[in-house]
Design a protein around this motif. Sequence first.
Motif: not given
Length: 654
Positions: A52-59
Amino acid sequence: MNNKAHFAWLLAVLISEVSAQTKQQDDSTPLAELDTMVVTATPGRSLAVKDVQASVEVITPQRLKSLSLRTLPQILQYAAGTGFVADSGTNSRINLRGSSNNQTLILVDGLRRTGKFGTSDLTGLSIENIQQIEIIRGPMSALYGADSIGGVINIITKAPGEQFGATGSFTWGQAERGQRDTFIERAGVSTGDFHGLKNRFSAEVFNKNDLRVDTSVPTTTLKDIDRYYVNYAGSYDFTPQRKLRWTGELMEQNDTGMAFNRARNVENEDRKQISLTYDDVYDWGSARLLGTYGQTLANVGRNAQDPTDIEKTKFELGQIEGFLNWFAADNLTVTLGTGGRFQDLYISTFDRNRFPGAQTRHVFHALSQIDWDIIRDVKLVAGVRYDTFSDFGDALNPRASLSWSPGDLNFRVGYGSAFKAPEFVNMFPTFVRTSRRGPFTSVSTINGNPSLRPEKSETLEMAAKYSFDHNDVYGSLEAIGHVTWYEDLIQSINTGNRTVGTVIFSDFNNFNTGQAKVRGTEIIFNLGVKEYYNLFASYEYLDAEDTQTHERLIDRSRHAFRFQNTFHLHPQVDLSLNGRFYDGYVGNNANRVRESAYHHEFDAKLDYAATQWLTAFVGVDNVFNRVTPYVMGLQGTPNDPGGRFYYTGFNVSY
């Protein structure tokens, strides 16, 4: 329904589920978050976090399991970049990357929700129905339009299972000093696959008694909460590539409390929501069509001076969107999208002379985005979205991100603009709020302004990330720097005071007067040792300044550090130790004077898998009983549950 009836109801459901003697997949196996699939970055396409080209976080479900799962704000307290998530039990505040409250777009399965006063609050969403939570930090108006200045929080709900299966849980808890008795019952049943048709039914009952910080006075610090949820999800697979999914949700909220002068406060909401999603995959690409309709009816009484002043809300929202992903070449994907929505809002405190009846907004949009692998290891994502609003005009927002990924490293630089449409609650109604300030009673009248313009922002971001996966050890280390410029921020300005006896009357009006600059650094570290250990940790530094007064923006921490540790002590035993630290938090104290605060909390939870289908747990939130400083709470209230919180319960998964 009393508490014993709650327990009996859940027990009956669990017994019926267990007797089915079917097996559901065990989710206790640690999974690398880097490979977790997300759809928020490009609707209609599932991408692994590492791509992913973004600051992403998955809980993920694994991280959810390590928490007490009281409310969604409590879960988001452990997500990077969320600042201090204030949660009074009935209302919440989140400042994603230092943005103002309500500048973060909240979605459920990619779609908006209704709520009191025309907004959507995190406290009103069912936890039982959550599969995972996707968080993208940074401007996302190029994909999602209004309200995504700070980013997007997308709650992915549970889908019907392929096999018959059932889940259930019961939680009982109590805060320090024998208050805030809490009963949470949750249950869900999947009917399995019947010629392509699958269904899932679930329910949640959520009850909390009130809390009084000073038990010698009748004032309710945290309200008594009674909420009930019923959720349904269905799907039909025409072919393995062509799928239809539909969902429905009912929510009833009945919260009560008592003000400082013994006036009764109420907070009621009835919400109905239906949604539909259609996905199709072709050799040349994919398509997604989704839509929703929701309605909220709410009654809120917060005027302690006049308990008969009930603020009534009727809010309707309809939304439909379509996305087409075209594989134009082996190294190029083009995303096209269009759609619209309507919002129809009536609040009883509208100025009847100027704004009779309901207020309506229609929004139409079109967007395009390209994902282009320019050369080996170099990728460009660029897009733009055009929105046109029936009440204040047009908005055009671009976004671009360029990355280089040599081996296990990734370097990224990005730019994006975003905007927040002025909310009806800031434009049309008048509200009266009361509070106690020492020997004085403060009565504030907040007036809407129909001439408000959208808030706007521009953001630059640079990031470097190292990912590793060596046999049984995997994880990542990421460092991100970002700076955002804001203009036309909506501010509530005091335009007059007068004192009558011990009562101070104040008038506030909303204007587009704010300008700000927010700079920050985020360091995020994830580590997993298969079958033994998992760690999710983040540190954030934030410098948020009003560029006109050169003062720090309030309700934000200078430093924040958080971690989630899970130790797999035994195939049947997991120990979770979680913590949060906040330093340099600036807010207003009871005398409306700026004050800086430090705060930290630790949580602990022990899970024991007694059998293949039954897990018991016990835990303590806020182990050291740290009371939330006045300046960090919503209007001085401590974070729910108001102190050290003991809980126990069990989960059934069969």
